[in-house]
Scaffold this active site. Structure first.
Site, PDB file in Angstrom:
ATOM      1  N   GLN A 100       1.118 -28.929  87.031  1.00 43.00           N
ATOM      2  CA  GLN A 100      -0.151 -28.470  87.591  1.00 43.00           C
ATOM      3  C   GLN A 100      -0.071 -28.304  89.108  1.00 43.00           C
ATOM      4  O   GLN A 100       0.855 -28.795  89.746  1.00 43.00           O
ATOM      5  CB  GLN A 100      -1.259 -29.482  87.232  1.00 43.00           C
ATOM      6  CG  GLN A 100      -0.911 -30.928  87.570  1.00 43.00           C
ATOM      7  CD  GLN A 100      -1.600 -31.945  86.675  1.00 43.00           C
ATOM      8  OE1 GLN A 100      -2.647 -31.670  86.101  1.00 43.00           O
ATOM      9  NE2 GLN A 100      -1.022 -33.136  86.565  1.00 43.00           N
ATOM     10  N   GLU A 136      -4.441 -41.896  89.647  1.00 44.03           N
ATOM     11  CA  GLU A 136      -4.807 -42.494  90.943  1.00 44.03           C
ATOM     12  C   GLU A 136      -4.606 -44.010  90.961  1.00 44.03           C
ATOM     13  O   GLU A 136      -4.550 -44.626  92.019  1.00 44.03           O
ATOM     14  CB  GLU A 136      -6.277 -42.218  91.282  1.00 44.03           C
ATOM     15  CG  GLU A 136      -6.665 -40.751  91.350  1.00 44.03           C
ATOM     16  CD  GLU A 136      -7.361 -40.295  90.080  1.00 44.03           C
ATOM     17  OE1 GLU A 136      -6.913 -40.683  88.971  1.00 44.03           O
ATOM     18  OE2 GLU A 136      -8.341 -39.549  90.188  1.00 44.03           O
ATOM     19  N   ASP A 191       0.790 -41.779  81.929  1.00 40.58           N
ATOM     20  CA  ASP A 191       0.413 -40.572  82.666  1.00 40.58           C
ATOM     21  C   ASP A 191       1.556 -39.569  82.582  1.00 40.58           C
ATOM     22  O   ASP A 191       2.727 -39.929  82.703  1.00 40.58           O
ATOM     23  CB  ASP A 191       0.088 -40.894  84.129  1.00 40.58           C
ATOM     24  CG  ASP A 191      -0.669 -39.746  84.801  1.00 40.58           C
ATOM     25  OD1 ASP A 191      -1.861 -39.936  85.097  1.00 40.58           O
ATOM     26  OD2 ASP A 191      -0.074 -38.667  85.014  1.00 40.58           O
ATOM     27  N   ASP A 227       3.839 -38.079  77.818  1.00 42.47           N
ATOM     28  CA  ASP A 227       2.692 -37.471  77.163  1.00 42.47           C
ATOM     29  C   ASP A 227       1.954 -38.529  76.329  1.00 42.47           C
ATOM     30  O   ASP A 227       2.576 -39.200  75.492  1.00 42.47           O
ATOM     31  CB  ASP A 227       3.206 -36.328  76.282  1.00 42.47           C
ATOM     32  CG  ASP A 227       2.122 -35.776  75.388  1.00 42.47           C
ATOM     33  OD1 ASP A 227       1.048 -35.454  75.900  1.00 42.47           O
ATOM     34  OD2 ASP A 227       2.349 -35.694  74.163  1.00 42.47           O
ATOM     35  N   ALA A 228       0.653 -38.657  76.568  1.00 35.45           N
ATOM     36  CA  ALA A 228      -0.110 -39.691  75.860  1.00 35.45           C
ATOM     37  C   ALA A 228      -0.124 -39.426  74.354  1.00 35.45           C
ATOM     38  O   ALA A 228      -0.104 -40.368  73.548  1.00 35.45           O
ATOM     39  CB  ALA A 228      -1.537 -39.754  76.407  1.00 35.45           C
ATOM     40  N   ASP A 244      -8.677 -41.250  80.738  1.00 36.92           N
ATOM     41  CA  ASP A 244      -9.051 -40.754  82.066  1.00 36.92           C
ATOM     42  C   ASP A 244      -8.191 -39.527  82.361  1.00 36.92           C
ATOM     43  O   ASP A 244      -7.302 -39.554  83.207  1.00 36.92           O
ATOM     44  CB  ASP A 244      -8.829 -41.853  83.109  1.00 36.92           C
ATOM     45  CG  ASP A 244      -9.266 -41.413  84.494  1.00 36.92           C
ATOM     46  OD1 ASP A 244     -10.033 -40.438  84.604  1.00 36.92           O
ATOM     47  OD2 ASP A 244      -8.828 -42.042  85.476  1.00 36.92           O
TER      48      ASP A 244
HETATM   49  N1  SPD Z   1      -9.510 -38.647  86.596  1.00 35.15           N
HETATM   50  C1  SPD Z   1      -9.832 -37.462  85.843  1.00 35.15           C
HETATM   51  C2  SPD Z   1     -11.252 -37.055  86.071  1.00 35.15           C
HETATM   52  C3  SPD Z   1     -11.486 -35.634  85.776  1.00 35.15           C
HETATM   53  C4  SPD Z   1     -12.743 -35.233  86.373  1.00 35.15           C
HETATM   54  N2  SPD Z   1     -12.758 -33.879  86.619  1.00 35.15           N
HETATM   55  C5  SPD Z   1     -13.821 -33.553  87.471  1.00 35.15           C
HETATM   56  C6  SPD Z   1     -13.883 -32.110  87.825  1.00 35.15           C
HETATM   57  C7  SPD Z   1     -15.052 -31.876  88.733  1.00 35.15           C
HETATM   58  N3  SPD Z   1     -15.284 -30.500  88.995  1.00 35.15           N
END
Ligand code: SPD
Length: 305
Positions: free
Chosen positions: A35, A90, A110, A142-143, A160
Protein backbone atom coordinates in the site's frame (compact mmCIF):
# COMPACT_ATOMS: atom_id res chain seq x y z
CA UNK A 1 -9.41 31.62 2.02
CA UNK A 2 -7.65 29.12 4.24
CA UNK A 3 -4.42 30.03 6.12
CA UNK A 4 -0.90 30.08 4.69
CA UNK A 5 -0.14 26.34 4.56
CA UNK A 6 1.04 25.08 1.21
CA UNK A 7 0.52 21.35 1.73
CA UNK A 8 -2.81 19.80 2.62
CA UNK A 9 -4.09 16.31 3.31
CA UNK A 10 -7.52 15.71 1.82
CA UNK A 11 -9.57 13.12 3.77
CA UNK A 12 -12.31 11.95 1.43
CA UNK A 13 -15.55 11.10 3.22
CA UNK A 14 -18.04 10.68 0.39
CA UNK A 15 -17.67 11.40 -3.34
CA UNK A 16 -18.97 14.90 -2.57
CA UNK A 17 -17.51 15.65 0.83
CA UNK A 18 -13.98 15.95 2.22
CA UNK A 19 -11.98 17.35 5.14
CA UNK A 20 -8.77 19.32 4.51
CA UNK A 21 -5.99 19.26 7.07
CA UNK A 22 -2.83 21.36 6.73
CA UNK A 23 0.45 19.45 6.73
CA UNK A 24 3.47 20.89 8.49
CA UNK A 25 5.87 18.13 7.55
CA UNK A 26 5.86 14.92 5.55
CA UNK A 27 7.84 12.56 7.77
CA UNK A 28 7.58 9.67 5.35
CA UNK A 29 5.93 8.99 2.01
CA UNK A 30 6.47 5.85 -0.02
CA UNK A 31 4.96 2.60 -1.23
CA UNK A 32 5.29 -0.63 0.75
CA UNK A 33 4.77 -4.04 -0.81
CA UNK A 34 1.02 -3.66 -0.15
CA UNK A 35 0.00 0.00 0.00
CA UNK A 36 0.84 3.70 -0.19
CA UNK A 37 2.16 4.81 3.18
CA UNK A 38 2.48 8.34 4.57
CA UNK A 39 3.35 9.63 8.01
CA UNK A 40 2.24 13.26 8.10
CA UNK A 41 2.76 15.90 10.77
CA UNK A 42 -0.48 17.89 10.61
CA UNK A 43 -1.24 21.17 12.34
CA UNK A 44 -4.56 20.02 13.79
CA UNK A 45 -3.97 16.35 14.65
CA UNK A 46 -0.20 15.94 15.09
CA UNK A 47 1.35 12.89 13.47
CA UNK A 48 -0.99 10.82 11.32
CA UNK A 49 -0.57 7.42 9.69
CA UNK A 50 -2.18 7.51 6.25
CA UNK A 51 -2.56 4.34 4.17
CA UNK A 52 -3.78 4.51 0.59
CA UNK A 53 -4.83 8.11 1.25
CA UNK A 54 -6.94 7.30 4.33
CA UNK A 55 -6.05 8.40 7.85
CA UNK A 56 -5.68 5.36 10.08
CA UNK A 57 -5.08 7.29 13.28
CA UNK A 58 -3.71 10.58 14.55
CA UNK A 59 -1.80 11.55 17.68
CA UNK A 60 -4.59 13.92 18.70
CA UNK A 61 -7.48 11.47 18.77
CA UNK A 62 -6.09 7.96 18.41
CA UNK A 63 -7.01 7.42 22.07
CA UNK A 64 -10.68 7.84 21.19
CA UNK A 65 -10.45 5.30 18.38
CA UNK A 66 -8.27 2.71 20.13
CA UNK A 67 -9.96 2.85 23.54
CA UNK A 68 -13.36 2.56 21.85
CA UNK A 69 -12.20 -0.34 19.69
CA UNK A 70 -10.60 -2.40 22.45
CA UNK A 71 -12.25 -1.93 25.83
CA UNK A 72 -15.91 -2.82 25.21
CA UNK A 73 -14.86 -6.27 23.95
CA UNK A 74 -12.35 -6.87 26.72
CA UNK A 75 -14.68 -5.62 29.42
CA UNK A 76 -17.57 -7.87 28.40
CA UNK A 77 -15.39 -10.97 28.54
CA UNK A 78 -15.41 -12.32 32.12
CA UNK A 79 -11.64 -12.88 32.21
CA UNK A 80 -9.72 -12.17 28.98
CA UNK A 81 -6.35 -13.89 29.10
CA UNK A 82 -5.46 -14.46 25.45
CA UNK A 83 -6.11 -11.86 22.75
CA UNK A 84 -5.35 -11.82 19.04
CA UNK A 85 -5.09 -8.53 17.15
CA UNK A 86 -5.30 -8.53 13.36
CA UNK A 87 -3.75 -5.36 11.94
CA UNK A 88 -3.11 -2.57 14.40
CA UNK A 89 0.31 -1.66 12.97
CA UNK A 90 0.57 1.50 15.07
CA UNK A 91 0.85 -0.62 18.24
CA UNK A 92 -1.87 1.41 19.97
CA UNK A 93 -4.41 -1.42 19.89
CA UNK A 94 -1.83 -3.66 21.57
CA UNK A 95 -1.18 -0.87 24.08
CA UNK A 96 -4.86 -0.81 25.08
CA UNK A 97 -5.19 -4.62 25.20
CA UNK A 98 -2.14 -4.90 27.45
CA UNK A 99 -3.61 -2.46 29.98
CA UNK A 100 -5.78 -5.35 31.23
CA UNK A 101 -3.68 -7.25 33.76
CA UNK A 102 -5.69 -10.41 33.06
CA UNK A 103 -4.08 -10.58 29.60
CA UNK A 104 -1.11 -12.91 29.64
CA UNK A 105 -0.73 -13.36 25.88
CA UNK A 106 -1.46 -11.05 22.96
CA UNK A 107 -0.68 -12.13 19.41
CA UNK A 108 -0.62 -9.32 16.87
CA UNK A 109 -0.69 -10.29 13.18
CA UNK A 110 0.00 -7.47 10.74
CA UNK A 111 0.56 -7.90 7.02
CA UNK A 112 2.93 -5.03 6.43
CA UNK A 113 6.33 -5.09 8.13
CA UNK A 114 7.24 -1.73 6.62
CA UNK A 115 4.20 -0.06 8.21
CA UNK A 116 4.96 -1.62 11.61
CA UNK A 117 8.60 -0.49 11.42
CA UNK A 118 7.56 3.05 10.39
CA UNK A 119 5.08 3.24 13.28
CA UNK A 120 7.71 2.06 15.75
CA UNK A 121 10.01 4.82 14.51
CA UNK A 122 7.64 7.73 13.90
CA UNK A 123 4.68 7.09 16.24
CA UNK A 124 6.15 6.47 19.71
CA UNK A 125 3.19 8.21 21.37
CA UNK A 126 0.91 5.64 19.75
CA UNK A 127 2.62 2.43 20.85
CA UNK A 128 4.20 3.75 24.08
CA UNK A 129 6.48 0.74 24.25
CA UNK A 130 3.78 -1.90 23.65
CA UNK A 131 6.01 -3.67 21.11
CA UNK A 132 8.51 -4.35 23.91
CA UNK A 133 5.95 -5.87 26.30
CA UNK A 134 6.96 -9.53 26.83
CA UNK A 135 3.29 -10.57 26.58
CA UNK A 136 3.13 -9.38 22.95
CA UNK A 137 3.90 -11.90 20.20
CA UNK A 138 4.22 -9.91 16.94
CA UNK A 139 3.78 -11.88 13.72
CA UNK A 140 4.18 -10.39 10.26
CA UNK A 141 1.83 -12.06 7.81
CA UNK A 142 -1.68 -12.37 6.47
CA UNK A 143 -4.28 -12.64 9.24
CA UNK A 144 -6.42 -14.95 7.08
CA UNK A 145 -3.55 -17.39 6.70
CA UNK A 146 -2.71 -17.11 10.41
CA UNK A 147 -6.19 -18.16 11.52
CA UNK A 148 -6.43 -20.92 8.90
CA UNK A 149 -3.06 -22.41 9.86
CA UNK A 150 -3.21 -22.06 13.66
CA UNK A 151 -5.80 -23.82 15.79
CA UNK A 152 -5.09 -21.61 18.83
CA UNK A 153 -8.21 -20.23 20.49
CA UNK A 154 -8.44 -16.73 21.91
CA UNK A 155 -10.72 -15.11 24.45
CA UNK A 156 -10.89 -11.94 22.39
CA UNK A 157 -10.08 -11.22 18.72
CA UNK A 158 -9.68 -7.56 17.71
CA UNK A 159 -9.80 -6.69 13.99
CA UNK A 160 -8.05 -3.34 13.59
CA UNK A 161 -7.76 -3.52 9.84
CA UNK A 162 -7.58 -0.85 7.18
CA UNK A 163 -10.94 -0.20 5.59
CA UNK A 164 -12.14 -2.52 2.83
CA UNK A 165 -11.32 -0.66 -0.37
CA UNK A 166 -11.50 -1.87 -3.94
CA UNK A 167 -8.11 -3.36 -4.81
CA UNK A 168 -6.93 -3.00 -1.18
CA UNK A 169 -5.29 -5.81 0.80
CA UNK A 170 -8.02 -6.67 3.33
CA UNK A 171 -11.38 -7.16 1.56
CA UNK A 172 -11.59 -10.86 2.43
CA UNK A 173 -11.20 -10.06 6.15
CA UNK A 174 -14.65 -8.45 6.19
CA UNK A 175 -16.60 -11.47 4.90
CA UNK A 176 -18.90 -14.01 6.52
CA UNK A 177 -16.45 -16.79 5.61
CA UNK A 178 -13.72 -15.12 7.63
CA UNK A 179 -16.03 -14.42 10.57
CA UNK A 180 -17.03 -18.11 10.58
CA UNK A 181 -13.36 -19.08 10.76
CA UNK A 182 -12.81 -16.61 13.60
CA UNK A 183 -15.75 -17.98 15.55
CA UNK A 184 -13.99 -21.36 15.54
CA UNK A 185 -10.86 -19.68 16.95
CA UNK A 186 -12.66 -18.23 19.98
CA UNK A 187 -12.89 -19.86 23.38
CA UNK A 188 -16.27 -20.26 25.10
CA UNK A 189 -17.57 -16.78 26.00
CA UNK A 190 -15.19 -15.51 23.28
CA UNK A 191 -15.65 -12.02 21.85
CA UNK A 192 -14.77 -10.56 18.46
CA UNK A 193 -14.66 -6.85 17.68
CA UNK A 194 -13.98 -5.15 14.38
CA UNK A 195 -13.65 -1.59 13.25
CA UNK A 196 -16.65 -1.30 10.96
CA UNK A 197 -16.18 1.73 8.78
CA UNK A 198 -18.04 5.03 8.53
CA UNK A 199 -21.19 5.32 10.61
CA UNK A 200 -22.18 8.82 9.56
CA UNK A 201 -25.54 9.87 8.19
CA UNK A 202 -24.30 9.93 4.60
CA UNK A 203 -22.31 6.71 4.43
CA UNK A 204 -23.32 4.19 7.11
CA UNK A 205 -24.79 2.10 4.29
CA UNK A 206 -21.35 1.55 2.68
CA UNK A 207 -20.20 -1.23 5.03
CA UNK A 208 -21.27 -0.50 8.64
CA UNK A 209 -24.77 -1.95 8.51
CA UNK A 210 -23.66 -4.85 6.27
CA UNK A 211 -20.83 -5.82 8.64
CA UNK A 212 -23.42 -5.96 11.45
CA UNK A 213 -25.72 -8.11 9.35
CA UNK A 214 -22.88 -10.40 8.23
CA UNK A 215 -21.71 -10.98 11.80
CA UNK A 216 -25.32 -11.63 12.84
CA UNK A 217 -25.38 -14.66 10.52
CA UNK A 218 -22.45 -16.14 12.46
CA UNK A 219 -22.71 -15.05 16.11
CA UNK A 220 -25.58 -15.27 18.62
CA UNK A 221 -24.98 -11.79 20.05
CA UNK A 222 -23.98 -8.81 17.90
CA UNK A 223 -23.97 -5.14 18.87
CA UNK A 224 -22.74 -2.13 16.94
CA UNK A 225 -21.59 1.19 18.29
CA UNK A 226 -19.96 4.40 17.14
CA UNK A 227 -17.92 7.40 18.19
CA UNK A 228 -16.91 10.66 16.49
CA UNK A 229 -13.29 10.66 15.27
CA UNK A 230 -12.44 14.18 14.24
CA UNK A 231 -9.31 13.25 12.26
CA UNK A 232 -11.49 10.99 10.10
CA UNK A 233 -13.94 13.89 9.69
CA UNK A 234 -16.89 11.80 10.82
CA UNK A 235 -18.60 9.26 13.05
CA UNK A 236 -16.85 5.87 13.09
CA UNK A 237 -18.43 2.46 13.58
CA UNK A 238 -17.45 -0.71 15.42
CA UNK A 239 -19.21 -4.05 15.77
CA UNK A 240 -18.75 -6.53 18.59
CA UNK A 241 -19.87 -10.16 18.32
CA UNK A 242 -20.03 -12.36 21.39
CA UNK A 243 -20.39 -16.05 22.25
CA UNK A 244 -21.15 -14.96 25.82
CA UNK A 245 -22.77 -11.89 27.36
CA UNK A 246 -24.06 -8.87 25.45
CA UNK A 247 -21.74 -5.86 25.81
CA UNK A 248 -24.61 -3.46 25.26
CA UNK A 249 -26.23 -4.77 28.46
CA UNK A 250 -23.34 -3.84 30.77
CA UNK A 251 -24.14 -1.09 33.27
CA UNK A 252 -21.75 1.82 33.94
CA UNK A 253 -20.91 0.23 37.31
CA UNK A 254 -20.15 -3.14 35.65
CA UNK A 255 -17.75 -1.43 33.25
CA UNK A 256 -16.01 0.72 35.83
CA UNK A 257 -15.77 -2.22 38.24
CA UNK A 258 -14.11 -4.47 35.66
CA UNK A 259 -11.66 -1.78 34.54
CA UNK A 260 -10.69 -1.17 38.14
CA UNK A 261 -10.37 -4.91 39.02
CA UNK A 262 -8.03 -5.39 36.05
CA UNK A 263 -5.82 -2.40 36.87
CA UNK A 264 -6.83 -0.46 33.76
CA UNK A 265 -5.83 3.13 34.43
CA UNK A 266 -5.18 6.32 32.50
CA UNK A 267 -8.00 6.05 29.96
CA UNK A 268 -9.02 9.37 28.42
CA UNK A 269 -12.14 8.44 26.45
CA UNK A 270 -13.66 5.22 27.77
CA UNK A 271 -15.42 4.46 31.06
CA UNK A 272 -18.79 3.21 32.25
CA UNK A 273 -20.64 6.35 31.18
CA UNK A 274 -19.07 6.50 27.73
CA UNK A 275 -19.69 2.75 27.24
CA UNK A 276 -23.42 3.46 27.35
CA UNK A 277 -23.03 6.44 25.02
CA UNK A 278 -21.12 4.33 22.45
CA UNK A 279 -23.98 1.85 22.15
CA UNK A 280 -26.72 4.50 22.11
CA UNK A 281 -26.99 4.65 18.32
CA UNK A 282 -29.39 7.20 16.84
CA UNK A 283 -32.73 5.95 15.69
CA UNK A 284 -31.95 6.13 11.94
CA UNK A 285 -28.88 3.89 12.42
CA UNK A 286 -30.81 1.34 14.48
CA UNK A 287 -33.44 1.29 11.76
CA UNK A 288 -30.82 0.89 9.01
CA UNK A 289 -29.21 -2.01 10.88
CA UNK A 290 -32.58 -3.68 11.45
CA UNK A 291 -33.50 -3.35 7.76
CA UNK A 292 -30.10 -4.39 6.32
CA UNK A 293 -30.22 -7.57 4.22
CA UNK A 294 -26.79 -7.57 2.55
CA UNK A 295 -24.25 -10.17 3.63
CA UNK A 296 -20.59 -9.65 2.71
CA UNK A 297 -19.07 -12.63 0.91
CA UNK A 298 -15.93 -13.12 -1.21
CA UNK A 299 -18.25 -13.18 -4.24
CA UNK A 300 -20.14 -10.07 -3.12
CA UNK A 301 -17.61 -7.88 -1.31
CA UNK A 302 -18.41 -4.34 -0.22
CA UNK A 303 -16.05 -1.40 -0.21
CA UNK A 304 -15.95 2.04 1.32
CA UNK A 305 -15.55 5.08 -0.88
N1 SPD B 1 -6.35 1.19 12.26
C1 SPD B 1 -7.24 1.02 11.14
C2 SPD B 1 -8.36 2.02 11.20
C3 SPD B 1 -8.97 2.25 9.88
C4 SPD B 1 -9.75 3.47 9.94
N2 SPD B 1 -9.87 4.03 8.68
C5 SPD B 1 -10.34 5.34 8.79
C6 SPD B 1 -10.47 6.04 7.48
C7 SPD B 1 -10.97 7.43 7.70
N3 SPD B 1 -11.27 8.11 6.49
Amino acid sequence: MLGGATTWHLERITPDLAQWSSVRNVLYAGRSQYQEVEVLETASFGRCLVLDGKTQSSEADEFVYHESLVHPALVVHPRPQSVCIAGGGEGATAREVLRHDTVSRAVMVDLDREVVDLCREFLPDHHQGAFDDPRLDLRIGDAGAFFRESSERFDVIVLDLPDPTEGGPVGLLYTGDFYTLLRSRLSSDGVLVTQAGPASLLNHHEVFTAIHNTLSQVFPVVASYSVPIQSFGEQWGFTVASLGPDPAALSPDDVDGRLSERGVEGLRAYDGVSHGALFALPRYLRKAIAEETRTITPENPLFIF
